[in-house]
Scaffold this motif. Sequence first.
Motif, PDB file in Angstrom:
ATOM      1  N   GLU A   1      55.760  26.493  34.362  1.00  0.00           N
ATOM      2  CA  GLU A   1      54.945  27.674  34.069  1.00  0.00           C
ATOM      3  C   GLU A   1      55.880  28.821  33.744  1.00  0.00           C
ATOM      4  N   ASP A   2      55.716  29.393  32.561  1.00  0.00           N
ATOM      5  CA  ASP A   2      56.590  30.480  32.126  1.00  0.00           C
ATOM      6  C   ASP A   2      56.067  31.799  32.668  1.00  0.00           C
ATOM      7  N   LYS A   3      56.662  32.264  33.737  1.00  0.00           N
ATOM      8  CA  LYS A   3      56.252  33.534  34.339  1.00  0.00           C
ATOM      9  C   LYS A   3      56.720  34.728  33.503  1.00  0.00           C
ATOM     10  N   PHE A   4      57.556  34.475  32.503  1.00  0.00           N
ATOM     11  CA  PHE A   4      58.139  35.554  31.717  1.00  0.00           C
ATOM     12  C   PHE A   4      57.626  35.577  30.280  1.00  0.00           C
ATOM     13  N   ARG A   5      56.562  34.803  30.012  1.00  0.00           N
ATOM     14  CA  ARG A   5      56.030  34.855  28.654  1.00  0.00           C
ATOM     15  C   ARG A   5      55.455  36.248  28.382  1.00  0.00           C
ATOM     16  N   GLN A   6      55.445  36.633  27.138  1.00  0.00           N
ATOM     17  CA  GLN A   6      55.071  37.991  26.762  1.00  0.00           C
ATOM     18  C   GLN A   6      53.591  38.255  27.033  1.00  0.00           C
TER      19      GLN A   6
ATOM     20  N   GLU B   1      53.270  46.804  53.726  1.00  0.00           N
ATOM     21  CA  GLU B   1      51.927  47.084  54.223  1.00  0.00           C
ATOM     22  C   GLU B   1      50.827  46.419  53.382  1.00  0.00           C
ATOM     23  N   ILE B   2      51.209  45.773  52.295  1.00  0.00           N
ATOM     24  CA  ILE B   2      50.205  45.108  51.457  1.00  0.00           C
ATOM     25  C   ILE B   2      50.250  43.594  51.633  1.00  0.00           C
ATOM     26  N   VAL B   3      51.168  43.108  52.481  1.00  0.00           N
ATOM     27  CA  VAL B   3      51.367  41.664  52.627  1.00  0.00           C
ATOM     28  C   VAL B   3      50.098  40.962  53.091  1.00  0.00           C
ATOM     29  N   ASP B   4      49.433  41.492  54.126  1.00  0.00           N
ATOM     30  CA  ASP B   4      48.257  40.809  54.672  1.00  0.00           C
ATOM     31  C   ASP B   4      47.189  40.609  53.601  1.00  0.00           C
ATOM     32  N   TYR B   5      46.990  41.617  52.757  1.00  0.00           N
ATOM     33  CA  TYR B   5      45.991  41.475  51.688  1.00  0.00           C
ATOM     34  C   TYR B   5      46.422  40.437  50.667  1.00  0.00           C
ATOM     35  N   MET B   6      47.697  40.423  50.332  1.00  0.00           N
ATOM     36  CA  MET B   6      48.156  39.535  49.266  1.00  0.00           C
ATOM     37  C   MET B   6      48.125  38.062  49.659  1.00  0.00           C
ATOM     38  N   VAL B   7      48.101  37.774  50.947  1.00  0.00           N
ATOM     39  CA  VAL B   7      47.997  36.375  51.379  1.00  0.00           C
ATOM     40  C   VAL B   7      46.579  36.031  51.825  1.00  0.00           C
ATOM     41  N   SER B   8      45.650  36.981  51.683  1.00  0.00           N
ATOM     42  CA  SER B   8      44.279  36.752  52.152  1.00  0.00           C
ATOM     43  C   SER B   8      43.458  36.013  51.115  1.00  0.00           C
ATOM     44  N   SER B   9      42.330  35.474  51.564  1.00  0.00           N
ATOM     45  CA  SER B   9      41.417  34.768  50.659  1.00  0.00           C
ATOM     46  C   SER B   9      40.508  35.732  49.916  1.00  0.00           C
ATOM     47  N   THR B  10      40.577  37.020  50.239  1.00  0.00           N
ATOM     48  CA  THR B  10      39.702  38.005  49.588  1.00  0.00           C
ATOM     49  C   THR B  10      40.423  38.776  48.488  1.00  0.00           C
ATOM     50  N   GLN B  11      41.671  38.397  48.209  1.00  0.00           N
ATOM     51  CA  GLN B  11      42.395  39.079  47.133  1.00  0.00           C
ATOM     52  C   GLN B  11      41.847  38.654  45.778  1.00  0.00           C
ATOM     53  N   VAL B  12      41.687  39.602  44.873  1.00  0.00           N
ATOM     54  CA  VAL B  12      41.371  39.334  43.472  1.00  0.00           C
ATOM     55  C   VAL B  12      42.400  40.085  42.638  1.00  0.00           C
ATOM     56  N   PRO B  13      42.567  39.736  41.375  1.00  0.00           N
ATOM     57  CA  PRO B  13      43.554  40.454  40.556  1.00  0.00           C
ATOM     58  C   PRO B  13      43.252  41.953  40.476  1.00  0.00           C
ATOM     59  N   ILE B  14      44.290  42.761  40.416  1.00  0.00           N
ATOM     60  CA  ILE B  14      44.112  44.201  40.287  1.00  0.00           C
ATOM     61  C   ILE B  14      43.275  44.542  39.061  1.00  0.00           C
ATOM     62  N   MET B  15      43.395  43.746  38.014  1.00  0.00           N
ATOM     63  CA  MET B  15      42.678  44.032  36.764  1.00  0.00           C
ATOM     64  C   MET B  15      41.184  43.717  36.831  1.00  0.00           C
ATOM     65  N   THR B  16      40.686  43.309  37.985  1.00  0.00           N
ATOM     66  CA  THR B  16      39.260  43.034  38.147  1.00  0.00           C
ATOM     67  C   THR B  16      38.449  44.321  38.028  1.00  0.00           C
ATOM     68  N   GLN B  17      37.307  44.254  37.350  1.00  0.00           N
ATOM     69  CA  GLN B  17      36.431  45.434  37.217  1.00  0.00           C
ATOM     70  C   GLN B  17      35.965  45.884  38.600  1.00  0.00           C
ATOM     71  N   SER B  18      35.872  47.191  38.797  1.00  0.00           N
ATOM     72  CA  SER B  18      35.750  47.756  40.139  1.00  0.00           C
ATOM     73  C   SER B  18      34.555  47.226  40.918  1.00  0.00           C
TER      74      SER B  18
ATOM     75  N   ARG C   1      52.210  40.819  34.732  1.00  0.00           N
ATOM     76  CA  ARG C   1      51.453  39.560  34.826  1.00  0.00           C
ATOM     77  C   ARG C   1      51.304  39.117  36.279  1.00  0.00           C
ATOM     78  N   GLY C   2      52.384  39.199  37.039  1.00  0.00           N
ATOM     79  CA  GLY C   2      52.333  38.721  38.423  1.00  0.00           C
ATOM     80  C   GLY C   2      51.565  39.640  39.344  1.00  0.00           C
ATOM     81  N   TRP C   3      51.810  40.958  39.250  1.00  0.00           N
ATOM     82  CA  TRP C   3      51.211  41.901  40.179  1.00  0.00           C
ATOM     83  C   TRP C   3      49.793  42.305  39.801  1.00  0.00           C
ATOM     84  N   PHE C   4      49.489  42.363  38.512  1.00  0.00           N
ATOM     85  CA  PHE C   4      48.207  42.928  38.086  1.00  0.00           C
ATOM     86  C   PHE C   4      47.203  41.879  37.598  1.00  0.00           C
TER      87      PHE C   4
END
Length: 815
Positions: A30-35, A501-518, A587-590
């Motif tokens: 998986e190319d994590k660095f593709r444009q 301070e964001i670790v717990d959220y990032m490993v949770s089952s309720t995380q969705v991508p930041i780009m999700t509509q509000s 790509r990874g964070w958002f």
Amino acid sequence: MIKPLLVSAALLCSLQAGADAIRQTKGDFEDKFRQLDEVLPTPNVYRNAAGEPGHQYWQQQVDYKIQARLLEEKRRLEASQTVHYRNNSPDTLRYLWLQLDQNIFKSDSMAELTTAFAGIGRRGPATEAGDGKKPAKLSMDELRRQQFMADHQLGYDIKDVRDGTGKPLKVTIVGTNMRIDLNQPLKPGQSTEFSLNYAYNIVEENAVSARGGYEHFPKDARAGGNDIFQLAQWFPRLHAYTDYEAWTNKEFLGRGEFTLEFGNYDVELTVPADHIVAATGSLQNAEKVLTREQRKRLKEAEKAKRPVFVVTEAEALENEKEGTNAVKTWRFKADNVRDFAWASSRKFMWDAKGYQQGGDTQPLVMAMSFYPKEGGDLWKKYSTEAVVHTMQVYSRFSFDYPYPVAQSVNGPVGGMEYPMITFNGPRTTLQDDGSRTYSQAEKRFLIGVVIHEVGHIYFPMLVNSDERQWTWMDEGLNSFLDGVAGREWDSDMPWGIEPSEIVDYMVSSTQVPIMTQSDSVLRLGPNAYTKPAAALTILRETILGRELFDFAFKEYARRWQYKRPTPADFFRTMEEASGVDLDWFWRGWFYSTDHVDISLDKVYKLRLDTENPDIDFARDKAQDLDKPMSMSLENNRKQGIREWRELNQDLRDFYDENDRWTVTNKERNKYNKFIKGLEDWERAALERAVQEDKNYYVLEFSNLGGLVMPIILKLDYADGSSETMRIPAEIWRRSPKEVKKLIVTDKGKELTQVELDPRWETADADIENNFYPRRIVPSRVEAYKSEKSKAKIHRDIMQDIKTELKNDDDKDNKQ
């Protein structure tokens, strides 16, 4: 410990390549660095590839003239407005879409009909779901909300919609939206005008949880009590018409806020004559609504070191004792703003301080706060000062504050922002002795919310992103900046945007991508506020560095002031202005729900096999003798058992004097032949390597969380020294799951320990696999203590300190 391995001289030239070798199973790359261009909109004449407004960028202009009357006893607003709409788009418009946010409170609104009972993401008074074994519970807050909405007719009453010539216009109301069909098509470059009358019953904010409304104070001296009114999203406002979406008329469901057009406002607000009004814009008729003394104080405040009271506490207390049937009309004008909000109450005291900003944009800004007696010393000391501090910090990252006023108003709304005015909630507690005190948590809350909401005047009230579509573009960017401003106010306060301070959220089952509509985000706080803020903190402090980041961020703000950016514009500007490819980061964070968990699995020590038998054989012998003694041999010696060869010295032979590490001329001749056969450059490289005798370490990493990040290493050496090595994230570009890295150290600099991400910069979810050798895991008792320490800031020490110490004879103490 770090175990040594040997590597032959023949492999030396390929050692680095070997350390970075890819171990991939066919088909799983998986190319994590593709444009990111495959995801982002194609650049065009409106938005170019650099993230700038294109040479044909446009946006609409909408101007409002409003006359509104606050009917205090009825808690109702009645108003009329005239709207001038200029079509700067290349499209012909046959209708206009308006936002009717107050319609969200109708019982048949989409928001009400689609609100699930309990569940994650509920905004407002919470209902509790059962655990599957017990019945679900209905909270008292929810009962109050249901009853208020049942007892009041809510939503807009709109009448008499006409064009500029007085002809009626056809309207169609669709939930929180209204379409006005124009009598004539509006061509590019043309303008149209229309007017309408409207009214609605103002909601009690504490009952329904809204972004505006009234708060009732039944215990005030005045018969029947008093109210604070905060009026926001209170008039029918034009939806934005954009190049990327056309009409932005997605239904208002409560969470996704709005995006609007810039325009000029001329607003007349008729309120009870004893009310004080705060509003977007500049007051135009101070001589009619303020006393001579109040005008004098306001002038004095322009150059004051600390806030000056325009309306004092004593005057506010006296004012709230009585009511009046008389009215006053306050007139405000605001140019080039995207919205208008206001507050009105007889309870308000009012302080002000001039922020001498300098420059050509707006040399003097009046920072002002409006609050009742319930605000107490907390508001007197900190509200206006926090307003000024916010402008000082945010302007460094963007542009000079362009408006004449910046205001903080206390009322029922905990925190909300509009151009030039913000609503903020924290208060003091009235004690039995008549004093007002506040906890450390309330102090932190006030300073933090004022910074955050005033910061929103920059993002998105000036850098006009679409909050309904991309909440993070205003909340996340603003949370990042309020953290910067907060640390500069008081670094001891926890501002909540550190990567750890964001670790717990990032490993949770309720995380969705930041780009999700509000409206579809499960947990808005960590998703739209904390995670993007932490990401930008990492980008600034760890990946780009402050110089590159600050330049690029300021360029983004400068480019898009008074304009409407999209995420692509932000991403492209940050890359173009910093000169760093960040597609992997966005790509990874958002766009993903990956988290950071890089494990340091092994560390190998390689030592050069010189091929010289006099050197290598001696090394081999030393390494062999370094092995632990076998238990059998150790016990033999403890028992005094003597070896046969020791007891029979006369039978010793050649091999008792020469072991397998003895060097012969045969090996020396072989070595000389090997040296003679090398190219000159090979011989020079080998001789230098032998002379320098450096240490070669290969570190093996695995990416368990999926999110590629820089590898930050703390290297500890046997001589007691240490150093930090920073490896860019691009090391993962060919092998995003596992990678090896060669580290070379000088002779005498032997590694004893390696620690990954030692300062918790990258939001790594599992720090226990960051150590090699592994460390003993600290006691979980410490985590329990930490939770108890957090609760300490909620104590009202200001009040508790007054408590008398009881002695042993005290009856209550014995009980």
